[in-house]
Design a protein around this motif. Structure first.
Motif, PDB file in Angstrom:
ATOM      1  N   VAL A  58     -25.561 -37.016  15.058  1.00  0.00           N
ATOM      2  CA  VAL A  58     -26.325 -36.983  13.812  1.00  0.00           C
ATOM      3  C   VAL A  58     -27.538 -36.080  13.993  1.00  0.00           C
ATOM      4  O   VAL A  58     -28.028 -35.884  15.109  1.00  0.00           O
ATOM      5  CB  VAL A  58     -26.767 -38.392  13.353  1.00  0.00           C
ATOM      6  N   LEU A  59     -28.020 -35.523  12.880  1.00  0.00           N
ATOM      7  CA  LEU A  59     -29.193 -34.660  12.902  1.00  0.00           C
ATOM      8  C   LEU A  59     -29.791 -34.607  11.507  1.00  0.00           C
ATOM      9  O   LEU A  59     -29.178 -35.053  10.535  1.00  0.00           O
ATOM     10  CB  LEU A  59     -28.833 -33.256  13.394  1.00  0.00           C
ATOM     11  N   SER A  60     -30.975 -34.035  11.422  1.00  0.00           N
ATOM     12  CA  SER A  60     -31.579 -33.761  10.119  1.00  0.00           C
ATOM     13  C   SER A  60     -31.900 -32.282  10.060  1.00  0.00           C
ATOM     14  O   SER A  60     -32.203 -31.658  11.078  1.00  0.00           O
ATOM     15  CB  SER A  60     -32.852 -34.597   9.906  1.00  0.00           C
ATOM     16  N   HIS A  65     -22.152 -27.506   8.875  1.00  0.00           N
ATOM     17  CA  HIS A  65     -20.937 -27.810   8.109  1.00  0.00           C
ATOM     18  C   HIS A  65     -19.703 -27.215   8.793  1.00  0.00           C
ATOM     19  O   HIS A  65     -18.655 -27.859   8.871  1.00  0.00           O
ATOM     20  CB  HIS A  65     -21.049 -27.292   6.675  1.00  0.00           C
ATOM     21  N   SER A  66     -19.815 -26.002   9.317  1.00  0.00           N
ATOM     22  CA  SER A  66     -18.667 -25.357   9.955  1.00  0.00           C
ATOM     23  C   SER A  66     -18.247 -26.069  11.244  1.00  0.00           C
ATOM     24  O   SER A  66     -17.107 -25.936  11.683  1.00  0.00           O
ATOM     25  CB  SER A  66     -18.962 -23.879  10.243  1.00  0.00           C
ATOM     26  N   LEU A  67     -19.160 -26.829  11.833  1.00  0.00           N
ATOM     27  CA  LEU A  67     -18.866 -27.584  13.055  1.00  0.00           C
ATOM     28  C   LEU A  67     -18.331 -28.981  12.755  1.00  0.00           C
ATOM     29  O   LEU A  67     -18.038 -29.746  13.673  1.00  0.00           O
ATOM     30  CB  LEU A  67     -20.129 -27.696  13.919  1.00  0.00           C
ATOM     31  N   GLY A  68     -18.214 -29.319  11.458  1.00  0.00           N
ATOM     32  CA  GLY A  68     -17.662 -30.616  11.075  1.00  0.00           C
ATOM     33  C   GLY A  68     -18.685 -31.632  10.596  1.00  0.00           C
ATOM     34  O   GLY A  68     -18.326 -32.768  10.278  1.00  0.00           O
ATOM     35  N   PHE A  69     -19.950 -31.252  10.540  1.00  0.00           N
ATOM     36  CA  PHE A  69     -20.964 -32.177  10.035  1.00  0.00           C
ATOM     37  C   PHE A  69     -20.810 -32.343   8.529  1.00  0.00           C
ATOM     38  O   PHE A  69     -20.482 -31.388   7.819  1.00  0.00           O
ATOM     39  CB  PHE A  69     -22.384 -31.664  10.342  1.00  0.00           C
ATOM     40  N   VAL A  70     -21.038 -33.558   8.069  1.00  0.00           N
ATOM     41  CA  VAL A  70     -21.013 -33.877   6.645  1.00  0.00           C
ATOM     42  C   VAL A  70     -22.382 -34.441   6.263  1.00  0.00           C
ATOM     43  O   VAL A  70     -23.108 -34.965   7.105  1.00  0.00           O
ATOM     44  CB  VAL A  70     -19.899 -34.887   6.296  1.00  0.00           C
ATOM     45  N   ASP A  71     -22.699 -34.324   4.985  1.00  0.00           N
ATOM     46  CA  ASP A  71     -23.965 -34.873   4.492  1.00  0.00           C
ATOM     47  C   ASP A  71     -23.854 -36.388   4.385  1.00  0.00           C
ATOM     48  O   ASP A  71     -22.945 -36.908   3.723  1.00  0.00           O
ATOM     49  CB  ASP A  71     -24.300 -34.299   3.117  1.00  0.00           C
ATOM     50  N   ALA A 104     -21.414 -35.913  12.362  1.00  0.00           N
ATOM     51  CA  ALA A 104     -20.093 -35.386  12.723  1.00  0.00           C
ATOM     52  C   ALA A 104     -19.471 -36.281  13.780  1.00  0.00           C
ATOM     53  O   ALA A 104     -20.175 -36.841  14.628  1.00  0.00           O
ATOM     54  CB  ALA A 104     -20.201 -33.963  13.267  1.00  0.00           C
ATOM     55  N   ALA A 105     -18.161 -36.376  13.723  1.00  0.00           N
ATOM     56  CA  ALA A 105     -17.433 -37.031  14.805  1.00  0.00           C
ATOM     57  C   ALA A 105     -17.443 -36.087  16.006  1.00  0.00           C
ATOM     58  O   ALA A 105     -17.426 -34.863  15.845  1.00  0.00           O
ATOM     59  CB  ALA A 105     -16.001 -37.330  14.375  1.00  0.00           C
ATOM     60  N   LEU A 106     -17.484 -36.664  17.195  1.00  0.00           N
ATOM     61  CA  LEU A 106     -17.379 -35.866  18.418  1.00  0.00           C
ATOM     62  C   LEU A 106     -15.970 -35.985  18.969  1.00  0.00           C
ATOM     63  O   LEU A 106     -15.370 -37.052  18.862  1.00  0.00           O
ATOM     64  CB  LEU A 106     -18.408 -36.341  19.452  1.00  0.00           C
ATOM     65  N   PRO A 107     -15.389 -34.939  19.541  1.00  0.00           N
ATOM     66  CA  PRO A 107     -15.986 -33.622  19.744  1.00  0.00           C
ATOM     67  C   PRO A 107     -16.109 -32.856  18.428  1.00  0.00           C
ATOM     68  O   PRO A 107     -15.391 -33.129  17.463  1.00  0.00           O
ATOM     69  CB  PRO A 107     -15.023 -32.925  20.702  1.00  0.00           C
ATOM     70  N   LEU A 108     -17.022 -31.904  18.408  1.00  0.00           N
ATOM     71  CA  LEU A 108     -17.242 -31.088  17.227  1.00  0.00           C
ATOM     72  C   LEU A 108     -16.011 -30.252  16.907  1.00  0.00           C
ATOM     73  O   LEU A 108     -15.224 -29.912  17.795  1.00  0.00           O
ATOM     74  CB  LEU A 108     -18.431 -30.143  17.433  1.00  0.00           C
ATOM     75  N   LYS A 109     -15.899 -29.881  15.666  1.00  0.00           N
ATOM     76  CA  LYS A 109     -14.838 -28.969  15.225  1.00  0.00           C
ATOM     77  C   LYS A 109     -14.964 -27.661  16.012  1.00  0.00           C
ATOM     78  O   LYS A 109     -16.050 -27.123  16.157  1.00  0.00           O
ATOM     79  CB  LYS A 109     -15.017 -28.705  13.731  1.00  0.00           C
ATOM     80  N   GLY A 110     -13.865 -27.204  16.545  1.00  0.00           N
ATOM     81  CA  GLY A 110     -13.866 -25.961  17.327  1.00  0.00           C
ATOM     82  C   GLY A 110     -14.197 -26.153  18.794  1.00  0.00           C
ATOM     83  O   GLY A 110     -14.316 -25.176  19.518  1.00  0.00           O
ATOM     84  N   ALA A 111     -14.327 -27.388  19.245  1.00  0.00           N
ATOM     85  CA  ALA A 111     -14.700 -27.639  20.647  1.00  0.00           C
ATOM     86  C   ALA A 111     -13.677 -27.044  21.616  1.00  0.00           C
ATOM     87  O   ALA A 111     -14.053 -26.471  22.633  1.00  0.00           O
ATOM     88  CB  ALA A 111     -14.887 -29.118  20.918  1.00  0.00           C
ATOM     89  N   GLN A 112     -12.389 -27.174  21.312  1.00  0.00           N
ATOM     90  CA  GLN A 112     -11.365 -26.632  22.209  1.00  0.00           C
ATOM     91  C   GLN A 112     -11.452 -25.111  22.273  1.00  0.00           C
ATOM     92  O   GLN A 112     -11.309 -24.517  23.334  1.00  0.00           O
ATOM     93  CB  GLN A 112      -9.980 -27.062  21.763  1.00  0.00           C
ATOM     94  N   ASP A 113     -11.733 -24.478  21.126  1.00  0.00           N
ATOM     95  CA  ASP A 113     -11.884 -23.017  21.100  1.00  0.00           C
ATOM     96  C   ASP A 113     -13.091 -22.589  21.925  1.00  0.00           C
ATOM     97  O   ASP A 113     -13.031 -21.617  22.657  1.00  0.00           O
ATOM     98  CB  ASP A 113     -12.049 -22.510  19.674  1.00  0.00           C
ATOM     99  N   ALA A 114     -14.205 -23.350  21.807  1.00  0.00           N
ATOM    100  CA  ALA A 114     -15.412 -23.015  22.559  1.00  0.00           C
ATOM    101  C   ALA A 114     -15.175 -23.128  24.052  1.00  0.00           C
ATOM    102  O   ALA A 114     -15.625 -22.283  24.821  1.00  0.00           O
ATOM    103  CB  ALA A 114     -16.569 -23.926  22.126  1.00  0.00           C
ATOM    104  N   ALA A 115     -14.450 -24.160  24.471  1.00  0.00           N
ATOM    105  CA  ALA A 115     -14.164 -24.329  25.895  1.00  0.00           C
ATOM    106  C   ALA A 115     -13.271 -23.193  26.400  1.00  0.00           C
ATOM    107  O   ALA A 115     -13.468 -22.690  27.505  1.00  0.00           O
ATOM    108  CB  ALA A 115     -13.500 -25.692  26.122  1.00  0.00           C
ATOM    109  N   ARG A 116     -12.309 -22.793  25.598  1.00  0.00           N
ATOM    110  CA  ARG A 116     -11.400 -21.718  25.987  1.00  0.00           C
ATOM    111  C   ARG A 116     -12.136 -20.387  26.093  1.00  0.00           C
ATOM    112  O   ARG A 116     -11.874 -19.575  26.971  1.00  0.00           O
ATOM    113  CB  ARG A 116     -10.246 -21.623  24.989  1.00  0.00           C
ATOM    114  N   ASP A 117     -13.102 -20.147  25.186  1.00  0.00           N
ATOM    115  CA  ASP A 117     -13.836 -18.883  25.156  1.00  0.00           C
ATOM    116  C   ASP A 117     -14.951 -18.808  26.190  1.00  0.00           C
ATOM    117  O   ASP A 117     -15.490 -17.743  26.418  1.00  0.00           O
ATOM    118  CB  ASP A 117     -14.425 -18.643  23.762  1.00  0.00           C
ATOM    119  N   ALA A 118     -15.314 -19.941  26.788  1.00  0.00           N
ATOM    120  CA  ALA A 118     -16.449 -19.958  27.731  1.00  0.00           C
ATOM    121  C   ALA A 118     -16.125 -19.248  29.026  1.00  0.00           C
ATOM    122  O   ALA A 118     -15.035 -19.042  29.416  1.00  0.00           O
ATOM    123  CB  ALA A 118     -16.855 -21.402  28.018  1.00  0.00           C
TER     124      ALA A 118
END
Length: 164
Positions: free
Chosen positions: A110-112, A125-131, A150-164
Motif C-alpha cells: 500500500v502507498l499514498s 496503476h501499471s504495476l497493479g495498484f488500484v485506488d 496492490a497484491a504482491l508480487p507486483l504486475k510484471g515482477a517476472q519480467d523485471a526478474a528476467r530483465d535484471a
C-alpha cells in the motif's frame, strides 16, 4: 517533492523513525558515476504505526474492517518513492518499485500519492495498484491523496526478474 523548508526537519525525523520499523528496506538508483537519481523505501506495516492506523480506520469506515484487514493485515507500506525529474519516464521508478517489492513475504503493498494525474500514479496503476481511497486528506493536512494497494508480487515482477 520539494517540500517547504519549514517541513524538512519534521520529514527527516519521520524518515529516521521509519528506519526502525520491521523489515525496513531502501533502494537507491544511481547513474553510472554513482550519483543518486532516486530512492524508495518501505517496511512491514503494523498496528501502532501512525500511517497504518489512520488508513486502517479510513478503510474500515469506507468498506468495513474486513476490507481494511484484507489490505493492511499483511502489507508492505511504501513510504517514499522519489525519482529525479531528469530520470522520470525512463524506467527508474519501475525498477526501484520492483527492487523494493519483489521477493517480499507480505501479501499486499500500500502507498499514498497525490490524487492527480501524475507520472507516479500512472506507474503505480501499471504495476497493479488500484485506488482504495481517493480525495483523501490526512488528519491536519490539506492536500488530497489517493491511497493505493496492490497484491504482491507486483504486475510484471517476472519480467523485471528476467530483465535484471
Amino acid at each position: 517533492m520539494r517540500p517547504p523548508a519549514d517541513q524538512l526537519s519534521g520529514r527527516k525525523s519521520i524518515m529516521r523513525n521509519h528506519t526502525t520499523y520491521p523489515d525496513f528496506t531502501c533502494v537507491l538508483a544511481e547513474r553510472e558515476d554513482g550519483e543518486p537519481v532516486g530512492f524508495a523505501y518501505g517496511f512491514h506495516g503494523a498496528a501502532n504505526q501512525w500511517w497504518h492506523d489512520v488508513i486502517y480506520r479510513s478503510l474500515s469506515e469506507a468498506g468495513g474492517p474486513e476490507a481494511a484487514m484484507g489490505w493492511l493485515g499483511d502489507t508492505l507500506e511504501i513510504a517514499e518513492v522519489h525519482v529525479h525529474p531528469d530520470y522520470q519516464g525512463k524506467g527508474t521508478g519501475r525498477a526501484m518499485m520492483h527492487a523494493l517489492c519483489d521477493g517480499r513475504p507480505e501479501r499486499t503493498s500500500v502507498l499514498s500519492t497525490h490524487d492527480r494525474r501524475t507520472a507516479a500514479r500512472h506507474l503505480y496503476h501499471s504495476l497493479g495498484f488500484v485506488d482504495l481511497l481517493t480525495r483523501y486528506v490526512f488528519p491536519g493536512g490539506y492536500e488530497r491523496y489517493a491511497i493505493m494497494g496492490a497484491a504482491l508480487p507486483l504486475k510484471g515482477a517476472q519480467d523485471a526478474a528476467r530483465d535484471a
